[in-house]
Design a protein around this motif. Sequence first.
Motif, PDB file in Angstrom:
ATOM      1  N   PRO A 154       0.912  -1.486   0.103  1.00  0.00           N
ATOM      2  CA  PRO A 154      -0.355   0.485   0.242  1.00  0.00           C
ATOM      3  C   PRO A 154       0.468   1.403  -0.078  1.00  0.00           C
ATOM      4  O   PRO A 154       0.405   2.110  -0.352  1.00  0.00           O
ATOM      5  N   GLU A 155       1.964   0.687   0.589  1.00  0.00           N
ATOM      6  CA  GLU A 155       2.882   2.085   0.375  1.00  0.00           C
ATOM      7  C   GLU A 155       3.505   2.400  -0.673  1.00  0.00           C
ATOM      8  O   GLU A 155       3.770   3.510  -1.496  1.00  0.00           O
ATOM      9  N   PHE A 156       3.625   1.562  -1.694  1.00  0.00           N
ATOM     10  CA  PHE A 156       3.689   2.089  -2.990  1.00  0.00           C
ATOM     11  C   PHE A 156       3.220   1.666  -4.300  1.00  0.00           C
ATOM     12  O   PHE A 156       3.240   2.427  -5.204  1.00  0.00           O
ATOM     13  N   SER A 157       1.829   1.183  -3.790  1.00  0.00           N
ATOM     14  CA  SER A 157       0.580   0.894  -4.527  1.00  0.00           C
ATOM     15  C   SER A 157       0.230   1.859  -5.361  1.00  0.00           C
ATOM     16  O   SER A 157       0.040   1.997  -6.910  1.00  0.00           O
ATOM     17  N   PRO A 158       0.002   2.804  -5.174  1.00  0.00           N
ATOM     18  CA  PRO A 158      -0.479   3.965  -5.434  1.00  0.00           C
ATOM     19  C   PRO A 158       0.568   4.986  -6.482  1.00  0.00           C
ATOM     20  O   PRO A 158       0.086   5.228  -8.099  1.00  0.00           O
ATOM     21  N   VAL A 159       1.609   5.061  -6.147  1.00  0.00           N
ATOM     22  CA  VAL A 159       2.679   5.168  -7.210  1.00  0.00           C
ATOM     23  C   VAL A 159       2.744   4.535  -8.277  1.00  0.00           C
ATOM     24  O   VAL A 159       3.469   4.721  -9.498  1.00  0.00           O
ATOM     25  N   LEU A 160       3.304   2.977  -7.872  1.00  0.00           N
ATOM     26  CA  LEU A 160       3.285   1.889  -9.007  1.00  0.00           C
ATOM     27  C   LEU A 160       2.265   1.049  -9.746  1.00  0.00           C
ATOM     28  O   LEU A 160       2.161   0.239 -10.300  1.00  0.00           O
ATOM     29  N   SER A 161       0.833   1.396  -9.270  1.00  0.00           N
ATOM     30  CA  SER A 161      -0.440   1.141  -9.399  1.00  0.00           C
ATOM     31  C   SER A 161      -0.194   0.448 -11.851  1.00  0.00           C
ATOM     32  O   SER A 161      -1.019  -0.552 -11.638  1.00  0.00           O
ATOM     33  N   SER A 162       0.470   1.829 -12.163  1.00  0.00           N
ATOM     34  CA  SER A 162       0.784   1.205 -13.462  1.00  0.00           C
ATOM     35  C   SER A 162       1.176   0.304 -13.762  1.00  0.00           C
ATOM     36  O   SER A 162       1.489   0.070 -14.837  1.00  0.00           O
ATOM     37  N   ARG A 163       2.120   0.265 -13.263  1.00  0.00           N
ATOM     38  CA  ARG A 163       3.007  -0.931 -13.348  1.00  0.00           C
ATOM     39  C   ARG A 163       3.251  -2.316 -12.594  1.00  0.00           C
ATOM     40  O   ARG A 163       2.816  -2.787 -11.891  1.00  0.00           O
ATOM     41  N   SER A 164       3.788  -3.189 -13.782  1.00  0.00           N
ATOM     42  CA  SER A 164       3.382  -4.856 -12.945  1.00  0.00           C
ATOM     43  C   SER A 164       4.156  -5.108 -12.541  1.00  0.00           C
ATOM     44  O   SER A 164       5.834  -3.976 -12.573  1.00  0.00           O
ATOM     45  N   ASN A 165       4.589  -5.858 -12.093  1.00  0.00           N
ATOM     46  CA  ASN A 165       5.468  -6.695 -11.270  1.00  0.00           C
ATOM     47  C   ASN A 165       7.134  -6.911 -12.123  1.00  0.00           C
ATOM     48  O   ASN A 165       8.562  -7.097 -12.058  1.00  0.00           O
ATOM     49  N   ILE A 166       6.917  -7.388 -13.478  1.00  0.00           N
ATOM     50  CA  ILE A 166       8.185  -7.709 -14.448  1.00  0.00           C
ATOM     51  C   ILE A 166       8.142  -5.464 -14.877  1.00  0.00           C
ATOM     52  O   ILE A 166       9.430  -5.796 -15.198  1.00  0.00           O
ATOM     53  N   ASP A 167       7.535  -5.059 -14.794  1.00  0.00           N
ATOM     54  CA  ASP A 167       7.965  -3.646 -15.757  1.00  0.00           C
ATOM     55  C   ASP A 167       8.571  -3.166 -13.859  1.00  0.00           C
ATOM     56  O   ASP A 167       9.651  -2.694 -14.317  1.00  0.00           O
ATOM     57  N   LEU A 168       8.077  -3.543 -12.653  1.00  0.00           N
ATOM     58  CA  LEU A 168       9.304  -4.120 -11.508  1.00  0.00           C
ATOM     59  C   LEU A 168      10.964  -3.763 -11.668  1.00  0.00           C
ATOM     60  O   LEU A 168      12.177  -3.822 -11.817  1.00  0.00           O
ATOM     61  N   LYS A 169      10.578  -5.431 -11.991  1.00  0.00           N
ATOM     62  CA  LYS A 169      11.810  -5.960 -12.303  1.00  0.00           C
ATOM     63  C   LYS A 169      12.830  -5.342 -13.398  1.00  0.00           C
ATOM     64  O   LYS A 169      13.964  -5.342 -13.154  1.00  0.00           O
ATOM     65  N   ASP A 170      12.216  -5.571 -14.175  1.00  0.00           N
ATOM     66  CA  ASP A 170      13.058  -4.345 -15.670  1.00  0.00           C
ATOM     67  C   ASP A 170      13.426  -3.664 -15.443  1.00  0.00           C
ATOM     68  O   ASP A 170      14.689  -3.305 -15.692  1.00  0.00           O
ATOM     69  N   LYS A 171      12.759  -2.908 -14.510  1.00  0.00           N
ATOM     70  CA  LYS A 171      13.462  -1.148 -14.446  1.00  0.00           C
ATOM     71  C   LYS A 171      14.427  -1.369 -13.595  1.00  0.00           C
ATOM     72  O   LYS A 171      15.429  -0.747 -13.709  1.00  0.00           O
ATOM     73  N   TRP A 172      14.615  -2.479 -12.302  1.00  0.00           N
ATOM     74  CA  TRP A 172      15.718  -2.697 -11.688  1.00  0.00           C
ATOM     75  C   TRP A 172      16.318  -2.629 -12.103  1.00  0.00           C
ATOM     76  O   TRP A 172      17.998  -2.630 -11.842  1.00  0.00           O
ATOM     77  N   ARG A 173      16.652  -3.651 -13.281  1.00  0.00           N
ATOM     78  CA  ARG A 173      17.998  -4.244 -14.245  1.00  0.00           C
ATOM     79  C   ARG A 173      18.052  -3.184 -14.484  1.00  0.00           C
ATOM     80  O   ARG A 173      19.263  -2.858 -14.592  1.00  0.00           O
ATOM     81  N   ASN A 174      17.350  -2.195 -15.126  1.00  0.00           N
ATOM     82  CA  ASN A 174      18.041  -1.356 -15.966  1.00  0.00           C
ATOM     83  C   ASN A 174      19.124  -0.292 -15.034  1.00  0.00           C
ATOM     84  O   ASN A 174      19.554   0.502 -14.805  1.00  0.00           O
ATOM     85  N   LEU A 175      18.359   0.142 -13.784  1.00  0.00           N
ATOM     86  CA  LEU A 175      18.543   1.061 -13.096  1.00  0.00           C
ATOM     87  C   LEU A 175      19.726  -0.038 -12.420  1.00  0.00           C
ATOM     88  O   LEU A 175      20.839   1.012 -12.377  1.00  0.00           O
ATOM     89  N   SER A 176      20.003  -1.579 -12.466  1.00  0.00           N
ATOM     90  CA  SER A 176      21.343  -2.014 -12.023  1.00  0.00           C
ATOM     91  C   SER A 176      22.774  -1.540 -12.391  1.00  0.00           C
ATOM     92  O   SER A 176      23.913  -1.342 -12.191  1.00  0.00           O
ATOM     93  N   PHE A 177      22.114  -1.998 -13.708  1.00  0.00           N
ATOM     94  CA  PHE A 177      23.201  -1.964 -14.594  1.00  0.00           C
ATOM     95  C   PHE A 177      23.759  -0.697 -14.952  1.00  0.00           C
ATOM     96  O   PHE A 177      25.176  -0.162 -15.617  1.00  0.00           O
ATOM     97  N   SER A 178      23.054   0.388 -15.192  1.00  0.00           N
ATOM     98  CA  SER A 178      23.389   1.638 -15.429  1.00  0.00           C
ATOM     99  C   SER A 178      24.412   2.374 -13.912  1.00  0.00           C
ATOM    100  O   SER A 178      24.988   2.824 -13.836  1.00  0.00           O
ATOM    101  N   ALA A 179      23.553   2.082 -13.145  1.00  0.00           N
ATOM    102  CA  ALA A 179      24.509   1.940 -11.923  1.00  0.00           C
ATOM    103  C   ALA A 179      25.694   1.132 -11.673  1.00  0.00           C
ATOM    104  O   ALA A 179      27.106   1.472 -10.847  1.00  0.00           O
ATOM    105  N   SER A 180      25.633   0.381 -12.624  1.00  0.00           N
ATOM    106  CA  SER A 180      27.713  -0.564 -12.123  1.00  0.00           C
ATOM    107  C   SER A 180      27.815   0.299 -12.843  1.00  0.00           C
ATOM    108  O   SER A 180      29.575  -0.033 -12.569  1.00  0.00           O
ATOM    109  N   GLY A 181      27.693   1.091 -13.660  1.00  0.00           N
ATOM    110  CA  GLY A 181      28.860   2.025 -14.583  1.00  0.00           C
ATOM    111  C   GLY A 181      28.532   0.669 -16.452  1.00  0.00           C
ATOM    112  O   GLY A 181      30.393   0.861 -16.762  1.00  0.00           O
ATOM    113  N   LEU A 182      28.381  -0.473 -16.163  1.00  0.00           N
ATOM    114  CA  LEU A 182      28.884  -1.166 -17.588  1.00  0.00           C
ATOM    115  C   LEU A 182      28.075  -1.558 -18.353  1.00  0.00           C
ATOM    116  O   LEU A 182      27.440  -2.319 -19.651  1.00  0.00           O
ATOM    117  N   GLY A 183      26.923  -0.265 -18.380  1.00  0.00           N
ATOM    118  CA  GLY A 183      25.603  -0.054 -19.264  1.00  0.00           C
ATOM    119  C   GLY A 183      25.440  -1.021 -19.812  1.00  0.00           C
ATOM    120  O   GLY A 183      24.751  -2.199 -18.973  1.00  0.00           O
TER     121      GLY A 183
END
Length: 258
Positions: free
Chosen positions: A35-64
């Motif tokens: 409930p803390e995040f669902s209002p913000v993430l209502s338009s996102r699926s769990n898959i979207d979350l996973k994909d976005k986190w993957r993107n964030l992780s890779f961009s943050a690691s400097g590996l592109g």
Amino acid sequence: MGAPKQKWTSEEEEALRRGVLKHGAGKWRTIQKDPEFSPVLSSRSNIDLKDKWRNLSFSASGLGSRDKLRVPRPKAPSSSPSPSPQLLLLSAPNNVAEASPPEDCEKSPQDDKTPSPKFSMILEALDELKEPNGSEVATICNFIEIDKSYKLTDSYAKRALAPMKDPSLKKKDSAKSSKAAKGLGQLSPALDAAEAAAMKVADAEAKSHLANEHMMEVERIGKMAEETESLLELASELYERCSRGEALTILQVAHREF
DNA sequence: TTAGGGTTATCC
DNA sequence: GGATAACCCTAA
């Protein structure tokens, strides 16, 4: 594709990061339903979350892009179990208390630019314990073992947990130990050997961690000694000036020090 | 439900 | 055209 791409907003990213910190990476459904995040993430699926986190992780690691690190997925089930979601607990790439992407940790544990999952757990423990002067190693170990349901090696647990006085913790620990002993008794010789090897590796890691702790302690004590020395210097100077009959105000002393 | 690889849109 | 982000598909 019909629908245009839905870019992630900073609010959504923030909610995702907080969700990962709260529930751990891999609990995408839980984060999405929280409930803390669902209002913000209502338009996102769990898959979207996973994909976005993957993107964030890779961009943050400097590996592109992750494409550069793609490795063929083994078709046959691996003999080594995949790491638990907690082991892969990530933290947001731009947050101090956060850890680096799991891929980095798993592939190059020696890479000192990215803290290992264990280091992340220690950071998390320190953060949760919130002790003003830092936490005892034993306390951190207990936090990791009980809160995170990890089991420390016997030798390390004995050393680290011996000073703990909380009887309830001891009770839990002994219960766990007997359980573990029960389980060990049922292992085949091959598993026994693997277990022994794993114990040795874990023990070595624990020793390395202890050595690191000691180094940090030495550094801290060194700093304290430096500060004490300068205070002593100041005190002697004040004593000299006072003994010469010089009048000093508190303000002057403060200016002299800072 | 999740991880990981593939595909496509967008930006430079 | 390459890099990146968002979306899709499939195996487990």
